[in-house]
Write a protein that holds these residues in place. Structure first.
Motif, PDB file in Angstrom:
ATOM      1  N   ALA A   1       2.343   1.790  -3.350  1.00 52.87           N
ATOM      2  CA  ALA A   1       1.333   2.309  -4.276  1.00 52.87           C
ATOM      3  C   ALA A   1       1.072   3.788  -4.033  1.00 52.87           C
ATOM      4  O   ALA A   1       0.918   4.561  -4.973  1.00 52.87           O
ATOM      5  CB  ALA A   1       0.040   1.525  -4.132  1.00 52.87           C
TER       6      ALA A   1
ATOM      7  N   CYS B   1      -5.053   2.540  -7.581  1.00 52.23           N
ATOM      8  CA  CYS B   1      -5.554   2.900  -6.246  1.00 52.23           C
ATOM      9  C   CYS B   1      -6.227   4.268  -6.218  1.00 52.23           C
ATOM     10  O   CYS B   1      -6.882   4.603  -5.241  1.00 52.23           O
ATOM     11  CB  CYS B   1      -4.416   2.863  -5.223  1.00 52.23           C
TER      12      CYS B   1
ATOM     13  N   THR C   1       0.838  -1.204   0.000  1.00 53.94           N
ATOM     14  CA  THR C   1       0.000   0.000   0.000  1.00 53.94           C
ATOM     15  C   THR C   1       0.869   1.248   0.000  1.00 53.94           C
ATOM     16  O   THR C   1       0.619   2.191  -0.747  1.00 53.94           O
ATOM     17  CB  THR C   1      -0.930   0.003   1.227  1.00 53.94           C
TER      18      THR C   1
ATOM     19  N   SER D   1      -0.394   2.946  -8.326  1.00 59.20           N
ATOM     20  CA  SER D   1      -0.889   4.238  -7.857  1.00 59.20           C
ATOM     21  C   SER D   1      -2.122   4.663  -8.648  1.00 59.20           C
ATOM     22  O   SER D   1      -3.099   5.148  -8.078  1.00 59.20           O
ATOM     23  CB  SER D   1       0.213   5.293  -7.989  1.00 59.20           C
TER      24      SER D   1
ATOM     25  N   LEU E   1     -12.708   3.349  -6.087  1.00 61.07           N
ATOM     26  CA  LEU E   1     -11.903   2.819  -4.994  1.00 61.07           C
ATOM     27  C   LEU E   1     -11.679   3.884  -3.921  1.00 61.07           C
ATOM     28  O   LEU E   1     -11.696   3.583  -2.719  1.00 61.07           O
ATOM     29  CB  LEU E   1     -10.573   2.308  -5.541  1.00 61.07           C
TER      30      LEU E   1
END
Length: 192
Positions: free
Chosen positions: A86, A98, A83, A95, A103
């Motif tokens: 990202a 996400c 995470t 990236s 999301l």
């Protein structure tokens, strides 16, 4: 707590798996403090930790003592590292993935999802169970996917309503009544 050969404690005792909560909190603190060296070290460890997590998942069953003792922690650290990678590698594929609007919305309403998902499941199962015979007992993949989609849609809807009509007004009150961090530092500097 062991039932039918599985250790149930990670699922029923919130502080039994405190490592996952602590790793998430640590990640949030590192990002807020802009702690360069620890962030970079964790970023570099993302793929080795992810490989270790996949290995733990491949070697152990969730009910194995080894996974209960170490596997959950490895998965928590790997999730945090991936995470972080990202979030800090702007423009990269992870990236971009996400930062998809849907999301980001799920992240915004995630606390409500955490609180309301079981109510959504009960409502969907009760509602469809009255119309579709053996709604909860079917083993088909198609049925499971339909059930998952219905429960997810209801849970996201409930969490979104909760966010806009409950959480957001409370967050505005917090911003209004609690002094901002910067104003506290300026007040302390003025006293000195």
């Amino acid at each position: 707590v062991q039932t039918d050969g599985y250790y149930a404690a990670p699922y029923v005792l919130p502080y039994c798996r405190m490592d996952s909560l602590a790793v998430g909190g640590l990640l949030a603190l590192l990002l807020r403090m802009d702690a360069g060296r620890p962030i970079e070290a964790l970023r570099r460890l993302a793929w080795p930790l992810a490989a270790a997590a996949f290995a733990a998942l491949a070697v152990w069953d969730r009910g194995d003592v080894g996974f209960v003792i170490a596997g959950y922690s490895v998965v928590a650290f790997a999730s945090a590292a991936v995470t972080l990678r990202a979030l800090t590698h702007e423009g990269g594929p992870l990236s971009r993935a996400c930062s998809a609007r849907w999301l980001v919305h799920i992240g915004k309403v995630s606390y409500g999802l955490y609180l309301l998902h079981l109510i959504a499941r009960a409502g969907v199962d009760f509602g469809f169970g009255r119309v579709v015979p053996d709604w909860r007992r079917s083993d088909s993949v198609a049925h499971s996917l339909i059930r998952l989609a219905a429960i997810s849609a209801v849970a996201v809807l409930m969490a979104t309503i909760s966010y806009y009509f409950f959480e957001k007004p409370i967050l505005r009150l917090k911003d209004r009544w609690a002094p901002a961090r910067e104003s506290i530092s300026r007040r302390d500097e003025a006293r000195a």
